[in-house]
Design a protein around this motif. Structure first.
Motif, mmCIF file in Angstrom:
data_model
loop_
_atom_site.group_PDB
_atom_site.id
_atom_site.type_symbol
_atom_site.label_atom_id
_atom_site.label_comp_id
_atom_site.label_asym_id
_atom_site.label_seq_id
_atom_site.Cartn_x
_atom_site.Cartn_y
_atom_site.Cartn_z
ATOM 1 N N PHE A 163 0.812 -1.213 0.000
ATOM 2 C CA PHE A 163 0.000 0.000 0.000
ATOM 3 C C PHE A 163 0.851 1.271 0.000
ATOM 4 O O PHE A 163 0.683 2.150 -0.843
ATOM 5 C CB PHE A 163 -0.925 -0.017 1.229
ATOM 6 C CG PHE A 163 -1.791 1.199 1.390
ATOM 7 C CD1 PHE A 163 -3.052 1.239 0.810
ATOM 8 C CD2 PHE A 163 -1.367 2.290 2.137
ATOM 9 C CE1 PHE A 163 -3.868 2.355 0.966
ATOM 10 C CE2 PHE A 163 -2.178 3.404 2.297
ATOM 11 C CZ PHE A 163 -3.433 3.435 1.705
ATOM 12 N N ILE A 164 1.767 1.396 0.944
ATOM 13 C CA ILE A 164 2.544 2.626 1.085
ATOM 14 C C ILE A 164 3.432 2.870 -0.134
ATOM 15 O O ILE A 164 3.397 3.967 -0.711
ATOM 16 C CB ILE A 164 3.326 2.644 2.412
ATOM 17 C CG1 ILE A 164 2.347 2.650 3.597
ATOM 18 C CG2 ILE A 164 4.244 3.873 2.472
ATOM 19 C CD1 ILE A 164 2.994 2.489 4.961
ATOM 20 N N PRO A 165 4.212 1.893 -0.604
ATOM 21 C CA PRO A 165 5.022 2.146 -1.804
ATOM 22 C C PRO A 165 4.170 2.472 -3.047
ATOM 23 O O PRO A 165 4.573 3.298 -3.871
ATOM 24 C CB PRO A 165 5.802 0.840 -2.009
ATOM 25 C CG PRO A 165 5.855 0.221 -0.650
ATOM 26 C CD PRO A 165 4.559 0.598 0.002
ATOM 27 N N TYR A 166 3.008 1.838 -3.168
ATOM 28 C CA TYR A 166 2.138 2.123 -4.313
ATOM 29 C C TYR A 166 1.733 3.598 -4.330
ATOM 30 O O TYR A 166 1.846 4.285 -5.351
ATOM 31 C CB TYR A 166 0.885 1.245 -4.280
ATOM 32 C CG TYR A 166 -0.111 1.636 -5.342
ATOM 33 C CD1 TYR A 166 0.015 1.166 -6.643
ATOM 34 C CD2 TYR A 166 -1.158 2.511 -5.058
ATOM 35 C CE1 TYR A 166 -0.869 1.547 -7.635
ATOM 36 C CE2 TYR A 166 -2.048 2.899 -6.043
ATOM 37 C CZ TYR A 166 -1.906 2.414 -7.325
ATOM 38 O OH TYR A 166 -2.783 2.805 -8.310
ATOM 39 N N TRP A 167 1.241 4.107 -3.192
ATOM 40 C CA TRP A 167 0.771 5.489 -3.134
ATOM 41 C C TRP A 167 1.927 6.473 -3.198
ATOM 42 O O TRP A 167 1.789 7.559 -3.774
ATOM 43 C CB TRP A 167 -0.113 5.717 -1.913
ATOM 44 C CG TRP A 167 -1.426 5.011 -2.093
ATOM 45 C CD1 TRP A 167 -1.859 3.894 -1.441
ATOM 46 C CD2 TRP A 167 -2.463 5.352 -3.024
ATOM 47 N NE1 TRP A 167 -3.100 3.529 -1.911
ATOM 48 C CE2 TRP A 167 -3.495 4.407 -2.882
ATOM 49 C CE3 TRP A 167 -2.617 6.368 -3.970
ATOM 50 C CZ2 TRP A 167 -4.664 4.429 -3.640
ATOM 51 C CZ3 TRP A 167 -3.783 6.399 -4.738
ATOM 52 C CH2 TRP A 167 -4.790 5.441 -4.559
#
Length: 183
Positions: free
Chosen positions: A53-57
């Motif tokens: 989630f965090i790397p995607y955003w």
């Protein structure tokens, strides 16, 4: 006191949605997701989900012109609290690790946060929040598919929980937003 708000896609039979409409519906619900996040400044998330989630955003926030760019910038800039018993230190910007008791930690966040708090998943983490009646608002995007199996955020309940319907919104893709408060 801050409110904890859940935004999640589920199937019509209550499982975590990983169906064919998931990707198609994202552009339809972008404005709602952005508006929901307007009241929040903190994201709580489980470790398993955080790793994608965090790397995607963060990546989406670095791509001006993308359809989710404005939402991505806000998510990347937001304070993130990752619940984990295995991580010692944060791997991402604007992130802290919470390894203590989930009830105490969420109650402390609610009491000290200026704005609302949003949770995006994963299933096991959200199920713990549901079981402990820590979620104040449910923003469930019900995908028009039945999975017949999978993981449910409601499967670990010892007792039933009652919700108050705040609103329901249908989308062209067949997705329906059900917005509830815990009674």
């Amino acid at each position: 006191m801050s409110r904890l708000k859940l935004q999640m896609q589920i199937t019509t039979d209550g499982f975590d949605s990983t169906g064919p409409n998931d990707d198609l519906a994202w552009d339809e619900i972008r404005d709602y997701s952005r508006d929901l996040f307007d009241s929040a400044d903190t994201i709580v998330i489980g470790r398993k989900t955080a790793t994608d989630f965090i790397p995607y955003w963060d990546s989406a926030a670095a791509q001006p012109g993308g359809s989710w760019y404005e939402v991505a910038k806000r998510i990347a800039a937001a304070r993130k609290v990752v619940f984990s018993r295995t991580l010692d230190k944060p791997e991402w910007n604007n992130t802290s690790i919470e390894s203590g008791d989930i009830v105490e930690a969420i109650e402390r966040l609610k009491a000290t946060n200026k704005n609302d708090i949003i949770v995006y998943g994963g299933v096991s983490f959200v199920a713990s929040l549901v079981e402990n009646k820590l979620i104040d608002e449910f923003h469930l995007f019900v995908n028009p598919i039945a999975a017949g199996k999978g993981k449910s955020i409601f499967s670990g309940l010892a007792d039933s929980q009652q919700f108050k319907l705040i609103g329901a919104t249908p989308y062209k893709s067949g997705l329906v937003l059900l917005n509830y408060e815990l009674k």
